[in-house]
Scaffold this motif. Sequence first.
Motif, short mmCIF file in Angstrom:
data_model
loop_
_atom_site.label_atom_id
_atom_site.label_comp_id
_atom_site.label_asym_id
_atom_site.label_seq_id
_atom_site.Cartn_x
_atom_site.Cartn_y
_atom_site.Cartn_z
N ALA A 124 5.60 8.05 15.27
CA ALA A 124 4.27 7.68 14.98
C ALA A 124 4.17 6.05 15.51
O ALA A 124 3.05 5.80 15.99
N CYS A 125 5.13 5.39 14.80
CA CYS A 125 5.10 3.91 15.02
C CYS A 125 5.00 3.68 16.71
O CYS A 125 4.29 2.78 17.08
N GLU A 126 5.80 4.29 17.24
CA GLU A 126 5.85 3.88 18.67
C GLU A 126 4.83 4.63 19.68
O GLU A 126 4.07 3.92 20.30
N TYR B 151 0.84 -1.35 0.03
CA TYR B 151 0.11 -0.12 0.02
C TYR B 151 0.71 1.16 0.03
O TYR B 151 0.36 2.31 -0.46
N PHE B 152 2.07 1.31 0.45
CA PHE B 152 2.84 2.53 0.32
C PHE B 152 4.36 2.25 0.16
O PHE B 152 4.80 1.12 0.31
N THR B 153 5.00 3.46 -0.24
CA THR B 153 6.35 3.06 -0.86
C THR B 153 7.09 3.94 0.17
O THR B 153 6.85 5.09 0.67
N GLY C 32 2.14 2.08 18.49
CA GLY C 32 2.52 1.27 19.50
C GLY C 32 3.32 -0.32 19.30
O GLY C 32 3.53 -1.11 20.07
N THR C 33 3.70 -0.04 17.93
CA THR C 33 4.35 -1.53 17.31
C THR C 33 6.03 -1.22 17.31
O THR C 33 6.40 -2.49 17.46
N PHE C 34 6.63 -0.23 17.26
CA PHE C 34 8.03 -0.02 17.52
C PHE C 34 8.67 -0.83 16.28
O PHE C 34 9.94 -1.44 16.48
N ALA C 35 8.08 -0.48 15.20
CA ALA C 35 8.69 -1.70 13.90
C ALA C 35 10.03 -0.46 13.42
O ALA C 35 10.80 -1.23 12.64
N LEU C 36 10.00 0.45 13.61
CA LEU C 36 11.09 1.65 12.72
C LEU C 36 12.13 2.07 13.76
O LEU C 36 11.87 2.02 14.95
N THR C 37 13.31 2.28 13.19
CA THR C 37 14.36 2.72 14.13
C THR C 37 14.92 3.81 13.16
O THR C 37 14.72 3.77 11.77
N ASP D 233 13.08 -5.31 4.87
CA ASP D 233 11.96 -4.31 4.15
C ASP D 233 10.66 -4.06 4.91
O ASP D 233 10.47 -5.07 6.04
N PHE D 234 9.98 -3.41 4.45
CA PHE D 234 8.77 -2.98 5.43
C PHE D 234 7.75 -4.27 5.31
O PHE D 234 7.30 -4.42 6.30
N PHE D 235 7.70 -4.95 4.15
CA PHE D 235 6.81 -6.05 4.21
C PHE D 235 7.31 -7.30 5.10
O PHE D 235 6.55 -7.95 5.60
N GLU E 288 8.06 -6.07 11.52
CA GLU E 288 7.18 -6.09 12.62
C GLU E 288 5.91 -5.23 12.01
O GLU E 288 4.84 -5.25 12.73
N CYS E 289 5.91 -4.45 10.86
CA CYS E 289 5.23 -3.33 10.62
C CYS E 289 3.94 -4.05 10.49
O CYS E 289 3.66 -4.94 9.48
N VAL E 290 2.77 -3.32 10.87
CA VAL E 290 1.23 -4.07 10.89
C VAL E 290 0.45 -3.12 9.82
O VAL E 290 -0.66 -2.98 9.74
N SER E 291 1.22 -2.10 9.06
CA SER E 291 0.62 -1.41 7.96
C SER E 291 -0.42 -0.53 8.37
O SER E 291 -1.51 -0.62 7.44
N CYS E 292 -0.45 0.04 9.53
CA CYS E 292 -1.32 0.88 10.21
C CYS E 292 -1.45 2.18 9.37
O CYS E 292 -2.37 2.87 9.46
N GLY E 293 -0.25 2.63 8.97
CA GLY E 293 -0.34 4.00 7.96
C GLY E 293 -0.03 5.26 9.16
O GLY E 293 0.16 6.22 8.37
N ALA E 294 0.08 5.04 10.17
CA ALA E 294 0.67 6.12 11.08
C ALA E 294 1.66 6.83 10.68
O ALA E 294 1.80 8.15 10.77
N CYS E 295 2.74 6.12 10.06
CA CYS E 295 4.00 6.55 9.68
C CYS E 295 3.86 7.19 8.49
O CYS E 295 4.29 8.53 8.17
N VAL E 296 2.83 6.96 7.67
CA VAL E 296 2.78 7.65 6.20
C VAL E 296 1.96 8.76 6.67
O VAL E 296 2.38 9.95 5.97
S1 SF4 Z 1 2.78 1.44 8.92
FE1 SF4 Z 1 2.22 1.30 11.20
S2 SF4 Z 1 3.25 -0.24 12.02
FE2 SF4 Z 1 4.04 -0.01 10.01
S3 SF4 Z 1 5.90 1.10 10.35
FE3 SF4 Z 1 4.29 2.62 9.92
S4 SF4 Z 1 3.53 3.15 11.92
FE4 SF4 Z 1 4.83 1.35 12.16
#
Ligand code: SF4
Length: 947
Positions: free
Chosen positions: A176-178, A159-161, A182-187, A203-205, A208-216
């Motif tokens: 945003a991820c933290e 869904y996102f690049t 609350g997933t802490f997928a990014l550093t 890579d993102f896929f 641990e990313c759950v594709s919530c889109g908060a980072c986007v």
């Molecule tokens: S989409 Fe959500 S879970 Fe995935 S990296 Fe972005 S904020 Fe974190």
Amino acid sequence: MSLITELDYGTPIRVSEQTVTLTIDGLTVSVPAGTSVMAAASRLGTQIPKLCATDSLEPFGSCRLCLVEIDGRRGTPASCTTPAENGMVVHTQNDRLARLRRGVMELYISDHPLDCLTCAANGDCELQDMAGAVGLREVRYGYGGKNHIHDAKDESNPYFTYDASKCIVCNRCVRACEEVQGTFALTIAGRGFESRVAPGNTDFFGSECVSCGACVQACPTATLTEKTVIEHGQPEHSVVTTCAYCGVGCSFKAEMQGNRVVRMTPYKHGGANAGHSCVKGRFAYGYATHKDRITKPMVRAKITDPWREVSWQEALAHAAAEFHRLQAAFGVDSIGGITSSRCTNEEAYLVQKLVRAGFGNNNVDTCARVCHSPTGYGLKVTFGTSAGTQDFASVDKADVILVIGANPTDAHPVFASRMKRRLRAGAKLIVVDPRHIDLVRSPHIQAQHHLPLRPGTNVAVLNAMAHVIVTEGLVAEQYVRERCDLADFESWARFVADPRHAPEAVEAQTGVAAAEIRGAARLYATGGNAAIYYGLGVTEHSQGSTTVMAMANLAMATGNIGREGVGINPLRGQNNVQGSCDMGSFPHELPGYRHVSDDATREMFDAVWGSKLRPEPGLRINNMLDEAVEGRFRGIYIQGEDIAQSDPNTHHVIAALEAMECVVVQDLFLNETAKYAHVFLPGSSFLEKDGTFTNAERRINLVRKVMPPMAGMADWETTVALSNALGYRMNYTHPSEIMDEIAALTPTFAGVSFKRLAEVGSVQWPCNDEAPLGTPTMHVDRFVRGSGKFMITEYIATEERTGPRFPLLLTTGRILSQYNVGAQTLRTENIRWHQQDVLEIHPFDAESRGIVEGDLVMLASRSGEIALAAHLTERVQPGVVYTTFHHAKSGTNVITTEFSDWATNCPEYKVTAVQVRPTNRLADWQEMFAENEVALKRIAPLATAAE
Ligand code: SF4
Ligand code: SF4
Ligand code: SF4
Ligand code: FES
């Protein structure tokens, strides 16, 4: 700036009783203590340039663009991280600041591709905006030195690049991820110039990313961008509406180009989600325009005939004639209807009205029958209202959170993020679940107690907790004396105090160590505000209603009802399961949970509906199916529900459908139930209609039409047309008129109207003269029923028993990327996260059966057998297996049994005695995975060997 960008104060607006007053650029402003200088300036309409700050995240202070001067202070502090103070004199604009900001921007731009005109974010890029805002006209440094212009893109997420060349390392995505998700997928990996955003070492896929889109959402540049925006360009207008997936009820801005959705952006002012989302609501909306949509009405005489496309008029006339014929031949009770928890309140209301007033019986039911009907029953009996007691924000005030039979991070992810925030801030956690769900241990969260009970023993565990509370003197006596029926309390207290309910006495039965139950009970009773959140792991049992009442007993005994931070909170599965129940979808209740036997209520409805309503309850879904098999029930109108896939004991459901003469299915797709239908009426998605949904916190949200119905009619229009074809007149021209009728007839909805909802955003019922803006917390001074009623909750083991033939217990659930029977999510890219349902089995149980990871196994119960791939995991305990039911091919409900809740007939999905064994029946697997290329590839070598 983009037209659809909402006002951003730069840093979170603080809530404080104290205010501070300061002067900014000569203007005086008062703000709550703790507010940043940047947000204070925003209050005055002064937007200080910024890049790393946004009001949905804690300030970070890395970009140095928001510099200000403060009288009496040295240097140029960052306004985003500097708290406003009394008497402060701040300057946000002068030549020195402008020069400094231009210098900062110049450095950013010198390491950024200058492709603004062709960039997907053109017009919606904060870097571009800020370059303009600080007056940057030229960049003195070229790309000659080190830069990131050629850094690779990560396009692995469907869904996102992630375009690393555009990243300014502002850290907003990481935060945003933290903070939000609350997933802490990014550093941020690397240091200094080398620092880059990284989703772990993959890579993102694959992360641990759950594709919530908060980072986007948080990214100020085009680094993290929706692929739809890259493909189609920026949206041109937006419409605020409500997610049609789960009971959290998130608000979104559908961002549009004409009739095309370009992206769904979580709405910052959404009452349930406050700008957050999950992968389903944010990205998995493509099903709405999927090629599988059926957009023409269809008819056939027999279910073995091919479908024949017909006009709306012909389809409706055919259905009406058939219903008339059946009632004339087999009696007025020979037909009925099912309302949908996926459709709007107004649509559910119309279907039950059509059945009661048009069909002339009360044979109406809803899919809540198979999920949360015990919630309605249990909470009505104990508290007086068939609904949860709190709003979601209440969890922010909870000190102890008890999660039982729910897996919020998968099934209610946006609320789970809020709950996790509270847990990270120090609230204590008790998890009662047979599985080691993610919440038990996740980044910065560790449950104080996990009670991994055997499926089917909820009541025994809750009674044991009550035993501890009563026998150890932990009852909130004053609360009970003032708020509850004392005689009932005393008999309940005697009941639970009996030694047979002691944790030690039920240890063997429940599989939970007595010390854990004692610890959990003490924590729940003494840890401050204690809130219970629960899901289908409570309700879908033969003692579902008893479990709801047992939780209500616990909450009353400890004084945990009637204020923020406490309560009993059902996490509703479907988007409008609360609403469909509120709208009178059960055979015994008119809208507002008023019994059909109540003469005064019926008379009121008769006067408005021009009907003569029957005083006796009609048939429940399971009764309709039983009667159909017996030949007495002949026709059904099913709106937006796939009973052939979602109801238990599929063989029985199919036998019933096959026995009927007129099955009318109204849906988006030719679902499993439609295989047995005679009339197919095309449904409309949530994007194609106006109306309201009511979420798990009783919040009524507006659903707004963003595109015309693909089949020409919204679902409510179809019901109106069917009713008129049947000869029962309905004359609505807009769903707002339907809501006006609901409000006129339902005291808890008296203050609800589309106009009110548009003005205030959303309201939680009851909403009436006493509570014109709704009721976030129920039972504040007294219970709705008067005194809280303690109920005796005897534990009765389910009749579904393990034995030599079926020695394991199967329990079921959902995963994050999928939704229910998968009709929507499997028609989106979400399928990439879940190409098949798998059977989770403990390594001990697998080993003793000779099963290894990935093996295809037969899962058999006394109802039937299915084939699934095995996944060995210690998330399930020995003796318990677990699967999801998202793929129709899996046929999970082929093996679930006919047992159900004693009070409501909610099926016992969560306990089925099963056997698991490796299978060599290749044909089963090939049929099972016929449409699954990945699985077929795995089967291929076996097929060759078999030949
Ligand atoms: S989409 Fe959500 S879970 Fe995935 S990296 Fe972005 S904020 Fe974190
Ligand atoms: S990806 Fe976006 S939000 Fe994350 S650091 Fe880069 S520019 Fe900032
Ligand atoms: S949490 Fe539920 S309502 Fe919110 S976006 Fe996800 S599926 Fe939709
Ligand atoms: S916005 Fe304040 S330092 Fe970045």
